[in-house]
Scaffold this motif. Structure first.
Motif, PDB file in Angstrom:
ATOM      1  N   ALA A  92      47.790  57.543  34.466  1.00  0.00           N
ATOM      2  CA  ALA A  92      49.214  57.589  34.137  1.00  0.00           C
ATOM      3  C   ALA A  92      49.637  58.991  33.737  1.00  0.00           C
ATOM      4  O   ALA A  92      48.904  59.691  33.025  1.00  0.00           O
ATOM      5  CB  ALA A  92      49.550  56.600  33.018  1.00  0.00           C
ATOM      6  N   VAL A 110      54.431  57.061  33.780  1.00  0.00           N
ATOM      7  CA  VAL A 110      54.418  56.732  35.207  1.00  0.00           C
ATOM      8  C   VAL A 110      52.977  56.382  35.562  1.00  0.00           C
ATOM      9  O   VAL A 110      52.100  57.238  35.568  1.00  0.00           O
ATOM     10  CB  VAL A 110      54.910  57.912  36.066  1.00  0.00           C
ATOM     11  N   GLU A 111      52.746  55.101  35.844  1.00  0.00           N
ATOM     12  CA  GLU A 111      51.382  54.583  35.955  1.00  0.00           C
ATOM     13  C   GLU A 111      51.025  54.209  37.385  1.00  0.00           C
ATOM     14  O   GLU A 111      51.846  53.693  38.143  1.00  0.00           O
ATOM     15  CB  GLU A 111      51.228  53.362  35.040  1.00  0.00           C
ATOM     16  N   PHE A 112      49.760  54.482  37.744  1.00  0.00           N
ATOM     17  CA  PHE A 112      49.192  54.093  39.036  1.00  0.00           C
ATOM     18  C   PHE A 112      47.863  53.407  38.778  1.00  0.00           C
ATOM     19  O   PHE A 112      47.070  53.863  37.949  1.00  0.00           O
ATOM     20  CB  PHE A 112      48.967  55.314  39.932  1.00  0.00           C
ATOM     21  N   LEU A 169      59.829  63.528  33.131  1.00  0.00           N
ATOM     22  CA  LEU A 169      59.511  62.568  34.181  1.00  0.00           C
ATOM     23  C   LEU A 169      60.627  61.542  34.274  1.00  0.00           C
ATOM     24  O   LEU A 169      61.458  61.420  33.372  1.00  0.00           O
ATOM     25  CB  LEU A 169      58.189  61.856  33.877  1.00  0.00           C
ATOM     26  N   ALA A 170      60.659  60.801  35.372  1.00  0.00           N
ATOM     27  CA  ALA A 170      61.672  59.758  35.530  1.00  0.00           C
ATOM     28  C   ALA A 170      61.552  58.710  34.432  1.00  0.00           C
ATOM     29  O   ALA A 170      62.551  58.151  33.970  1.00  0.00           O
ATOM     30  CB  ALA A 170      61.531  59.103  36.907  1.00  0.00           C
ATOM     31  N   HIS A 171      60.333  58.451  33.988  1.00  0.00           N
ATOM     32  CA  HIS A 171      60.055  57.551  32.871  1.00  0.00           C
ATOM     33  C   HIS A 171      59.004  58.233  31.994  1.00  0.00           C
ATOM     34  O   HIS A 171      58.237  59.069  32.466  1.00  0.00           O
ATOM     35  CB  HIS A 171      59.546  56.198  33.356  1.00  0.00           C
ATOM     36  N   SER A 172      58.946  57.862  30.737  1.00  0.00           N
ATOM     37  CA  SER A 172      57.985  58.512  29.838  1.00  0.00           C
ATOM     38  C   SER A 172      56.552  58.227  30.240  1.00  0.00           C
ATOM     39  O   SER A 172      55.649  59.024  29.959  1.00  0.00           O
ATOM     40  CB  SER A 172      58.230  58.063  28.392  1.00  0.00           C
ATOM     41  N   ASP A 174      56.814  67.392  42.468  1.00  0.00           N
ATOM     42  CA  ASP A 174      57.089  66.073  41.895  1.00  0.00           C
ATOM     43  C   ASP A 174      55.767  65.499  41.383  1.00  0.00           C
ATOM     44  O   ASP A 174      54.894  65.135  42.179  1.00  0.00           O
ATOM     45  CB  ASP A 174      57.689  65.163  42.964  1.00  0.00           C
ATOM     46  N   THR A 223      52.918  67.622  29.985  1.00  0.00           N
ATOM     47  CA  THR A 223      52.693  66.312  30.583  1.00  0.00           C
ATOM     48  C   THR A 223      51.198  66.031  30.533  1.00  0.00           C
ATOM     49  O   THR A 223      50.380  66.903  30.831  1.00  0.00           O
ATOM     50  CB  THR A 223      53.186  66.279  32.034  1.00  0.00           C
ATOM     51  N   ALA A 268      54.912  62.649  39.958  1.00  0.00           N
ATOM     52  CA  ALA A 268      54.588  61.276  40.342  1.00  0.00           C
ATOM     53  C   ALA A 268      54.140  61.207  41.798  1.00  0.00           C
ATOM     54  O   ALA A 268      53.145  60.543  42.132  1.00  0.00           O
ATOM     55  CB  ALA A 268      55.797  60.372  40.117  1.00  0.00           C
ATOM     56  N   ARG A 269      54.848  61.881  42.667  1.00  0.00           N
ATOM     57  CA  ARG A 269      54.456  61.928  44.083  1.00  0.00           C
ATOM     58  C   ARG A 269      53.095  62.578  44.250  1.00  0.00           C
ATOM     59  O   ARG A 269      52.262  62.127  45.038  1.00  0.00           O
ATOM     60  CB  ARG A 269      55.516  62.688  44.889  1.00  0.00           C
TER      61      ARG A 269
END
Length: 294
Positions: free
Chosen positions: A197, A210-212, A205-208, A242, A181, A244-245
């Motif tokens: 990201a 994951v952006e913040f 990941l839940a999506h390829s 996790d 990742t 993303a978290r």
């Protein structure tokens, strides 16, 4: 590539090993890592790869101890302590990368984050050119790699991305090649916001992507930001499991650390971020409350 399907054992206070170089002014490297680990709820340990004479103005010299001693440090930790996550920073030389890789193969820590340190904030080079390919070859052994825009370009042997969309494309190519990742960081881009990201093309990941996104903090005191981010990610991921978290939590902490960086007044150049801004704020509030009591 490593098997990334094995679940790590989550801990409220994870034991995090930083493998990196030093910064005697405390803003980057091992010193920043230990602050970041503690600020994010972990117990920090440290193995030194290089002794760096640097300050907020730049790097003066680098001394790399014998790799046999590096291995003794690594074994001293792993022979005694159960390691929940490893953060790898400055490796400096081909021989150091080779020794760290050998230790990873033998020890197999459950979670590894690699910050591919190549150039300091001051512009000084921290990785020998001859070691670049060995660093690329190390990425398939780690779970998360956290390059900035120039480092991402070097890892791919491509020109640096000129905008966020291109940076995300490069992150996807690096993930596809390595299985890791990739945390793509927008701090080096000339944009009003500061996006980050997580990119993984292998379904982890839940999506390829994951952006913040957060507002860009105006400060020159960004020394050690990459070190601090990667160490914090290793720590929080060992608590949450996790990605993303973890990034959401770490990005909020880092934003505050940058927002309060000017409070420290450390050095005449690019000063450090304020790792313990929240602790200082709580201590000040408690002191003010206590002072008002009779």
């Amino acid at each position: 590539m490593i098997d990334r399907t094995t679940r790590i054992m989550l801990r409220q206070t994870p034991r995090i090993l930083s493998i990196a170089g030093t910064d005697p002014t405390g803003g980057a490297g091992i010193q920043a890592d230990l602050k970041s680990i503690a600020a994010n709820g972990g117990y920090g340990m440290a193995v030194v790869t290089a002794l760096v004479a640097q300050n907020t103005l730049g790097v003066r010299s680098v001394h790399v101890p014998p790799v046999a001693f590096l291995r003794q440090q690594l074994n001293a930790v792993s022979d005694d302590v159960a390691i929940d996550a490893v953060k790898i920073g400055m490796l400096a030389q081909l021989e150091v990368i080779t020794e760290v890789r050998s230790w990873l193969d033998d020890c197999r820590p459950p979670l590894v984050v690699l910050d591919p340190v190549m150039v300091a904030t001051s512009g000084d080079r921290l990785l020998e050119p001859a070691a670049e390919q060995a660093l690329r070859d190390l990425i398939p052994l780690v779970d998360l790699v956290t390059p900035n825009v120039p480092e991402l370009a070097v890892l791919l042997a491509e020109p640096p991305a000129i905008d966020w969309a291109e940076a995300l494309e490069q992150g996807a190519r690096l993930s596809a090649r390595t299985g890791a990742t990739v945390l793509v960081k927008g701090g080096h881009l000339d944009e009003t916001t500061c996006p980050d990201a997580l990119v993984n093309t292998h379904g982890l990941l839940a999506h390829s992507v994951v952006e913040f996104t957060a507002p860009r903090i105006t400060t020159r005191n960004t020394h050690g930001t990459g070190c601090s981010l990667s160490a914090a990610m290793a720590t929080v991921q060992a608590r949450t499991g996790d990605w993303a978290r973890s990034l959401a939590e770490v990005k909020e902490w880092l934003q505050d650390a940058l927002a309060h960086a000017d409070d420290l007044e450390v050095g005449r150049g690019n000063g450090p971020i304020h790792h313990f801004h929240r602790l200082f704020a709580r201590a000040s509030a408690a002191s003010a409350l206590g002072g008002g009591m009779r």
